[in-house]
Write a protein that holds these residues in place. Sequence first.
Motif, PDB file in Angstrom:
ATOM      1  N   GLU A 156       0.835  -1.207   0.000  1.00  0.00           N
ATOM      2  CA  GLU A 156       0.000   0.000   0.000  1.00  0.00           C
ATOM      3  C   GLU A 156       0.865   1.250   0.000  1.00  0.00           C
ATOM      4  N   ARG A 159       2.206   1.614  -3.422  1.00  0.00           N
ATOM      5  CA  ARG A 159       1.169   2.139  -4.311  1.00  0.00           C
ATOM      6  C   ARG A 159       0.947   3.627  -4.059  1.00  0.00           C
ATOM      7  N   SER A 160       0.934   4.014  -2.772  1.00  0.00           N
ATOM      8  CA  SER A 160       0.749   5.435  -2.434  1.00  0.00           C
ATOM      9  C   SER A 160       1.892   6.263  -2.974  1.00  0.00           C
ATOM     10  N   ARG A 161       3.118   5.735  -2.849  1.00  0.00           N
ATOM     11  CA  ARG A 161       4.275   6.470  -3.386  1.00  0.00           C
ATOM     12  C   ARG A 161       4.153   6.619  -4.902  1.00  0.00           C
ATOM     13  N   VAL A 163       1.394   6.701  -6.611  1.00  0.00           N
ATOM     14  CA  VAL A 163       0.351   7.692  -6.875  1.00  0.00           C
ATOM     15  C   VAL A 163       0.907   9.098  -6.696  1.00  0.00           C
ATOM     16  N   CYS A 164       1.620   9.307  -5.563  1.00  0.00           N
ATOM     17  CA  CYS A 164       2.172  10.636  -5.290  1.00  0.00           C
ATOM     18  C   CYS A 164       3.173  11.046  -6.359  1.00  0.00           C
ATOM     19  N   GLU A 823      -4.268  11.967  -0.138  1.00  0.00           N
ATOM     20  CA  GLU A 823      -3.399  10.800  -0.255  1.00  0.00           C
ATOM     21  C   GLU A 823      -2.339  10.800   0.843  1.00  0.00           C
ATOM     22  N   LYS A 826      -3.950   9.695   4.030  1.00  0.00           N
ATOM     23  CA  LYS A 826      -4.115   8.244   3.988  1.00  0.00           C
ATOM     24  C   LYS A 826      -2.769   7.530   4.169  1.00  0.00           C
ATOM     25  N   ARG A 827      -1.715   8.057   3.526  1.00  0.00           N
ATOM     26  CA  ARG A 827      -0.383   7.459   3.632  1.00  0.00           C
ATOM     27  C   ARG A 827       0.122   7.527   5.070  1.00  0.00           C
TER      28      ARG A 827
END
Length: 1015
Positions: A156, A159-161, A163-164, A823, A826-827
């Motif tokens: 996760e 994935r967040s990285r 997205v960012c 984001e 959430k991260r």
Amino acid sequence: MFDAIVFALYGEASSGLDKKDGVELQSHFAELSVEPFVELSFSQGGEVYTVRRVPRHLRPMKRKEGVREESETVSLFMPNGTVYPQKETDRKLEEIVGLAKGQFMQVAMIAQGEFMELLRARSDDKKVIFRKLFKTELYQDITEELGRRRKEKEKELARSRAVCQTEISHIRIPSYGRTGILEELKGRLTGEGKFSAADMELLLEELALLCGWLKERRDQAQACCQAAGRLRDEKRDAYASGTHLQKFFAQLTQAGEELAQCRAAEAGIRDKQVLIRQIRAAYEIEAEFRRYEDAARLAGDTKGRLERQQEELPGLQELAENAARREEGAKALLDKALENYNRVSERVSRALSLFAQIEKAQKELLAREKAARQAQGEALEAQKRLEGQEGRELSCREQALALAGAENLLALWEIKKQEAENLAEEMAGVDLLLEELERRRQGAQKAKEAYTAASSAYEKENRRYGQARRVFLDAQAGILARELRQGEPCPVCGSREHPLPCQLQAGEGVLSREALEALGRETEVLQKRQVQLAAASEAAAGLADEKEKAVKEAFGKLCAHLGKGGGQAGGEIPYPQAREMVSRKYQSVAREGVQLKKNAELLWETQEQLAQIAQSLGELRKAAGEAKEKAATAWAAWEGSRAALGSLEGARDYENVQAARDAGQAALEGKEREAAAYGQARGAARAAEAAKEQAKTLLQEYAQELPVKEGQARQRKASYEKMMAEKALEENRWRELAEKYQKEDADRLQAEVDSHSRKKASAEKMYAAAREAIGEQECPDMEKVKGQMEEAEKGLREAEGILERYQQEYRANWEVYAVLAPEMDKRGKILEEHTRLDALYRLVSGNVPGSRMDLETYVQRCYLEGILYGANRRFREMSAGQFELRMYGLDKAGEGRNRGLDLMVYSSVTGKEREIRTLSGGESFMAALSLALGMADQIQETSSAVHLDMMFIDEGFGSLDGHARNQAVRVLKRMAEGSRLIGIISHVAELKQEIEDQLVVGRDEKGSHVRWQAG
């Protein structure tokens, strides 16, 4: 017995070093035709199971020489009497026992030379065994679940990285006061390095400032764009108005020019209108004139035809009368020809019918002659077949008589063949035994060489140890003597006089006590190896001797069967000669069998042929009689046909068929000629009569039509003259106009006149409309107005471009900010969960520096404490209170690697702990035995699914001294007083007095035998 139990459960022999699972388990004292197997019945959880396992083995081939290898099979009989599916049996057995083979060998069966494996096993290896025994999979599952959740959080975060970084790459940075700061942050965050949350916070702050700046610039650009739009609209309206006014000025000019042209063409238009009227009148008069001409011509034609018919009518009447007379003469000739044709036709028909009968009779005569000859040939052929079959019958009977007794000879040969095959099988068995004997001898030689080398090494090391021990003891005596004083007691003997004290020799190398003990242990190891290799060499030699006896016995039997008596190998028949005799006998029998089989098959074929011939002879005799009778009947029919043909030949009217046909054809041709002549005459008469009648009819019609047509011609002429007077055109004038102009020219000229009228009306209307629209206005300068409008358009486009750029940059960056802000929240939550899971996972998996022991090992230490409690009770008793087993302390169990289940040995003599591997062979055996017994106690006390009420110990007692051995046996006896079974496998003679119930294994030339000896 030990191998049999383990092989029944796991399909392999007990030793983990010398694995045996196939042909090597097959006894060489049994015939190859005897199937080897092991059958074990055992109870688990109150249920009784029986397993029967057959190893891979050799067996004789059934239909030809040699042996073949059979695959392993296993059958498991369940408590309810059913047989478990074979493919799943091994897995089911492991499930019932609860242990894999390696684990079973460490807790239930301690094989020779392998009893130290569990004792010295590393913590990770012990952990696998304890997991099965004590069901600690839960703690491993907890660790794996934490690892799985940690990996999910890492995914996760990744994935967040992603997205960012994806959104950050979409940031559009214009040139403004803080461009450098934002570009630096963007580069760090989209690179391959660490993804910093602090950099992300700074980036969000800078991105918010940038969005505010872009929004201000967008609003300013929007105001400028609106002002430019209003100016552009004003200039565009002015240009449109000027363009519209300019069109009216052009329209006014054009309309004036067209009106001037119309006034100039007025005179020509009036002339064209007069000419149009004259051309149309001329063509109307011409049409009336053409109708008059047609009527006059028709009246003249009718008058001429009337006159011609009146002239031709008398001649036509004469022709009709002559044609009627010729028709009557042709009719008389035709009637005469018909009468002649009918008479001749009837005579020819009778003649042709007779000739047809004659031809049919001739064919029938030839056919019957052919049939008679064919029947006569078939009768001769049937007689020949009968005679030939009778000859074959005689030949077959002679051959069957010559081959009588072939079946008996073949039966005797089958006995010889079986004897030869038996000899060949015995020879093959001897060959296999000789090969096995050679392998055994080689093995015995290698074992002997290994024993010799080990013995030499032991003697050398023993001499060295004895010399070192002597030197050490002398040195100890010298040290004591050096401290002695006259009148003081000796600490050894108590004497106060010391006449000859020991003197230390200078230069002698004296070992320390620890080095001497280490040298002693090395010597002890070499001694044990010598003993083991001696036993192995003796066993290998014994096996070789047994194999040699088996070879002699098998070869003796072979010689006896060859008829040379004695049964002693190497007696009267050498081995190569025996092999040659077997081969020659087998080949001789094979050759004899080939000929005997051929004779037997030939006899069977001959007998079958005789049966077939006997059946066919009757059929052939019957066929020959019928063929002879058929031939006689055929010749009689031929004689009757020949007489009938002679009668028909005497009744002919014509010589032959062609003569009859020629006469009929001549009569037919005469009839057809007269018929054709009559037809022509009749046709001519009819045509002449028709021509006469038609001429009369036309005369009548023409006489009636002529007055009407002449009246019509007079009316058309009057109408034509009247039209010329009405149109005021003389005949010459209208003819001139018709010749000069086409009728379409009037329409063309009329179109020109109409076009002139429309053009004039349109010009007048357009002129009036343009004058009304212009009024008092002047014509505008369109170049100047257009330039002002284009300048305004350019300014608007520039303002719109600036607005669009700011708008796009603001929208793109604001969308990035709208994604990144939530984001990052959430991260942050994911990162918090990952940090907690990571710390917990590292702790329970033993992945923390200085603490490498995992949770499952920590739990298993509790079970190991119970095992060591029971083990140390036995170990202290066996070692006279000298040793006990201990685990690594918690402070050291996780240093470097996981040592949570590693064992140390504590010596009560030194008061120190030391490594397990420092124990001597006997001490190691006692420690391993104690550990196995303690483990058995712990298994029984827990609620584990594994229940082991038995233990087997293979060897190891030979490494103990008498006291230690007695202690070990006493401990085992105490354990065996309950329901537990303790089995000891040993060659140590002293144990025979200690163990009451014994399964004694003996060996002779026929193999091994067992007997039960109860105490």
